[in-house]
Design a protein around this motif. Structure first.
Motif, PDB file in Angstrom:
ATOM      1  N   PRO A 205       9.795  -0.661  -1.755  1.00  0.00           N
ATOM      2  CA  PRO A 205       8.830  -1.730  -2.047  1.00  0.00           C
ATOM      3  C   PRO A 205       9.446  -2.818  -2.922  1.00  0.00           C
ATOM      4  CG  PRO A 205       8.279   0.291  -3.247  1.00  0.00           C
ATOM      5  CD  PRO A 205       9.389   0.635  -2.305  1.00  0.00           C
ATOM      6  N   ASN A 206       9.186  -4.093  -2.582  1.00  0.00           N
ATOM      7  CA  ASN A 206       9.780  -5.206  -3.339  1.00  0.00           C
ATOM      8  C   ASN A 206       8.800  -6.379  -3.476  1.00  0.00           C
ATOM      9  OD1 ASN A 206       9.689  -6.182  -0.766  1.00  0.00           O
ATOM     10  ND2 ASN A 206      11.904  -6.418  -0.505  1.00  0.00           N
ATOM     11  N   LEU A 415      -4.314  -4.130   2.850  1.00  0.00           N
ATOM     12  CA  LEU A 415      -4.256  -4.717   1.501  1.00  0.00           C
ATOM     13  C   LEU A 415      -4.192  -3.622   0.431  1.00  0.00           C
ATOM     14  CD1 LEU A 415      -6.774  -7.702   1.679  1.00  0.00           C
ATOM     15  CD2 LEU A 415      -4.322  -7.838   1.176  1.00  0.00           C
ATOM     16  N   ILE A 416      -5.018  -2.573   0.597  1.00  0.00           N
ATOM     17  CA  ILE A 416      -4.998  -1.474  -0.378  1.00  0.00           C
ATOM     18  C   ILE A 416      -3.638  -0.778  -0.351  1.00  0.00           C
ATOM     19  CG2 ILE A 416      -6.056   0.737  -1.028  1.00  0.00           C
ATOM     20  CD1 ILE A 416      -8.674  -0.307   0.233  1.00  0.00           C
ATOM     21  N   ARG A 417      -3.098  -0.564   0.859  1.00  0.00           N
ATOM     22  CA  ARG A 417      -1.765   0.033   0.968  1.00  0.00           C
ATOM     23  C   ARG A 417      -0.732  -0.810   0.235  1.00  0.00           C
ATOM     24  NH1 ARG A 417      -0.750   2.280   7.178  1.00  0.00           N
ATOM     25  NH2 ARG A 417      -2.486   3.767   7.185  1.00  0.00           N
ATOM     26  N   TYR A 418      -0.817  -2.124   0.417  1.00  0.00           N
ATOM     27  CA  TYR A 418       0.145  -3.017  -0.237  1.00  0.00           C
ATOM     28  C   TYR A 418       0.109  -2.816  -1.747  1.00  0.00           C
ATOM     29  CZ  TYR A 418       2.190  -7.204  -2.243  1.00  0.00           C
ATOM     30  OH  TYR A 418       2.954  -8.044  -3.009  1.00  0.00           O
ATOM     31  N   TYR A 419      -1.098  -2.791  -2.326  1.00  0.00           N
ATOM     32  CA  TYR A 419      -1.228  -2.617  -3.775  1.00  0.00           C
ATOM     33  C   TYR A 419      -0.666  -1.263  -4.208  1.00  0.00           C
ATOM     34  CZ  TYR A 419      -3.071  -1.913  -8.411  1.00  0.00           C
ATOM     35  OH  TYR A 419      -3.151  -1.645  -9.754  1.00  0.00           O
ATOM     36  N   PHE A 423       2.503  -0.710  -6.697  1.00  0.00           N
ATOM     37  CA  PHE A 423       2.167  -0.548  -8.108  1.00  0.00           C
ATOM     38  C   PHE A 423       1.809   0.873  -8.561  1.00  0.00           C
ATOM     39  CE2 PHE A 423       1.044  -4.972  -6.933  1.00  0.00           C
ATOM     40  CZ  PHE A 423       2.005  -5.616  -7.702  1.00  0.00           C
ATOM     41  N   SER A 424       1.552   1.797  -7.631  1.00  0.00           N
ATOM     42  CA  SER A 424       1.201   3.143  -8.103  1.00  0.00           C
ATOM     43  C   SER A 424       1.933   4.270  -7.399  1.00  0.00           C
ATOM     44  CB  SER A 424      -0.321   3.360  -7.967  1.00  0.00           C
ATOM     45  OG  SER A 424      -0.713   3.332  -6.611  1.00  0.00           O
ATOM     46  N   ASP A 425       2.678   3.959  -6.335  1.00  0.00           N
ATOM     47  CA  ASP A 425       3.314   5.030  -5.578  1.00  0.00           C
ATOM     48  C   ASP A 425       4.522   5.642  -6.269  1.00  0.00           C
ATOM     49  OD1 ASP A 425       1.491   5.147  -3.617  1.00  0.00           O
ATOM     50  OD2 ASP A 425       2.730   4.309  -2.023  1.00  0.00           O
ATOM     51  N   GLY A 426       5.136   4.914  -7.205  1.00  0.00           N
ATOM     52  CA  GLY A 426       6.249   5.503  -7.968  1.00  0.00           C
ATOM     53  C   GLY A 426       5.771   6.733  -8.734  1.00  0.00           C
ATOM     54  N   ALA A 431       5.142  12.703  -9.106  1.00  0.00           N
ATOM     55  CA  ALA A 431       4.210  13.824  -9.208  1.00  0.00           C
ATOM     56  C   ALA A 431       4.481  14.860  -8.117  1.00  0.00           C
ATOM     57  CB  ALA A 431       2.774  13.316  -9.117  1.00  0.00           C
ATOM     58  N   ILE A 432       4.735  14.381  -6.896  1.00  0.00           N
ATOM     59  CA  ILE A 432       5.038  15.292  -5.782  1.00  0.00           C
ATOM     60  C   ILE A 432       6.345  16.032  -6.044  1.00  0.00           C
ATOM     61  CG2 ILE A 432       5.679  15.388  -3.329  1.00  0.00           C
ATOM     62  CD1 ILE A 432       3.685  13.002  -2.930  1.00  0.00           C
TER      63      ILE A 432
END
Length: 441
Positions: A205-206, A415-419, A423-426, A431-432
């Protein structure tokens, strides 16, 4: 699980019955408790307390993702065909010992219990994915129709952070999906797989809406590629790859590289079929998906499906599988899988004499609704687990048509996927890796 404060025990605190599979109860885990072995935290510094709290938050985050299933008496990690081809010794083993480790999401957490047979009955293998169990009626004949998706934990992670394969040949977002029919003691099964394009590539993501995929130019792709398909052939037999990515733009190099590597395999066990999903179905022409179904129909007939009669006699085996992928192996992939599964189901229901000669599944309005909604629910579950939102294109899976409202919902989910991806997938990825034992390995 060992954290900064010491050991913790993670238990399933609440469960919900999904249904009965071949007379075994299947449960969905709905709530978990994380219990500390320590009575006090006084031995920790402020920094250690904060770290421990962060790790507990990460564990809770993974456990709160919907889709954890288990059974206390049935081996959910194996397909019917694999279970039918096992030895009596295998049948005597505990569920923990005999489980397919690819699909045991609490495998890392159970490692210490594995050596203690006396507590195996408390240590249930838990799969992550989707299960739908339905009692159905067609022509006055009652049968069970079941859909099970098992997500692999070997290259677990989230969209954009985990793409391609690792050195062992494990593919990102690899999912084995099995469709089962149980009627009057006879059982039929059809298995498909999905998984990321199996060589070394990334798409970090960039902040761009669609980051450009990058193929790693410093590694030997064929080693991991060969390992991936060697293991697929051992597990599933012949392979037909259905590559649904765009054949122009940023996805084109991935399609070209994939095709080239399959040619380099020189292996009669692996066939490659490219189908530019977006180009073929542009302007809402989703009827054109039939082109692909017709193109692979002979291969599907050749592969067949697994069937065992009421006496336990194996009538037919599935000789190969379709391995479908798009970029995420979510939206386009699920649409195609549902169409191939329908074609197999048509043949199974006719052979079991549930459907009369000349009857079509599409004409059975009540069952058709169950079928479409279950496959759409499967798409949503797999998408939430990997991409953080429900699936795209589910209006087609649910209704058989592409709709303007479906396009609007796809835009919203995108749009939700983009956010989330930016911003939160790291945090989700860390966690996984914590709960699977990779973060500190």
């Amino acid at each position: 699980m060992k954290l900064v404060a010491g050991n913790y025990l993670i238990i399933i605190a609440k469960k919900k019955k999904v249904g009965d599979l071949l007379n075994h109860t299947i449960w969905k885990a709905t709530d978990f408790d994380i219990l500390s072995y320590k009575k006090t935290m006084l031995h920790l510094t402020d920094a250690q307390l904060q770290d421990n709290k962060s790790f507990l938050t990460m564990i809770s985050h993974v456990l709160n993702v919907d889709g954890f299933y288990f059974s206390t008496s049935y081996d959910l990690t194996h397909t019917l065909q694999r279970l039918a081809n096992t030895s009596p010794e295998f049948q005597e083993m505990s569920l923990l010992e005999r489980a397919d480790q690819r699909f045991v999401w609490n495998g890392h957490l159970l490692r210490e219990f594995a050596a203690q047979p006396e507590i195996h009955r408390f240590a249930m293998p838990v799969i992550h994915g989707f299960i739908a169990l339905h009692s159905c009626c067609v022509n006055g004949k009652y049968f069970d129709w079941i859909l099970i998706s098992r997500r692999s934990c070997f290259r677990a992670g989230v969209r954009y952070y985990v793409r391609g394969i690792d050195s062992e040949g494990h593919a990102a977002n690899f999912v084995e999906t099995e469709q089962i029919v149980h009627y009057n003691g006879s059982k039929a099964s059809f298995v498909q797989t999905r998984g990321s394009i199996p060589f070394f590539w990334s798409q970090r993501p960039n902040l761009r809406y669609k980051p450009k995929p990058q193929i790693n130019k410093t590694v030997n792709h064929m080693d991991g590629f060969q390992r991936h398909f060697d293991s697929q052939i051992i597990s599933y037999g012949k392979q037909v790859i259905l590559n649904l990515v765009n054949q122009k733009g940023s996805e084109k190099p991935l399609e070209q590289a994939f095709q080239k590597m399959v040619s380099s395999l020189g292996n009669g066990m692996v066939r490659y079929v490219a189908f530019d999903f977006h180009k073929e179905c542009s302007h809402l022409r989703w009827d054109r998906l039939q082109i692909l179904v017709d193109q692979v129909s002979e291969l599907q007939d050749e592969f067949g499906y697994f069937l065992v009669d009421v006496d336990g006699k194996i009538m037919s085996q599935q000789e190969g599988t379709f391995r479908s992928n798009c970029m995420d192996c979510l939206d386009r992939t699920n649409v195609i899988q549902s169409l191939l599964a329908r074609r197999s189901l048509q043949a199974q229901l006719q052979r079991l004499c549930i459907l009369h000669v000349g009857q079509r599944i599409e004409e059975q309005a009540e069952f058709e609704k169950i079928y479409k909604n279950s496959w759409a629910d499967n798409a949503n579950a797999c998408a939430k687990q990997y991409a953080g939102t429900g699936a795209l294109k589910t209006d087609f899976t649910r209704t058989g048509k592409r709709t303007q409202w479906g396009l609007v919902m796809d835009g919203w989910n995108s749009l939700i996927r983009y956010y989330k991806n930016n911003f939160s997938d790291g945090f989700r990825q860390d966690a996984i890796e914590l709960i699977s034992g990779k973060l500190f390995s």
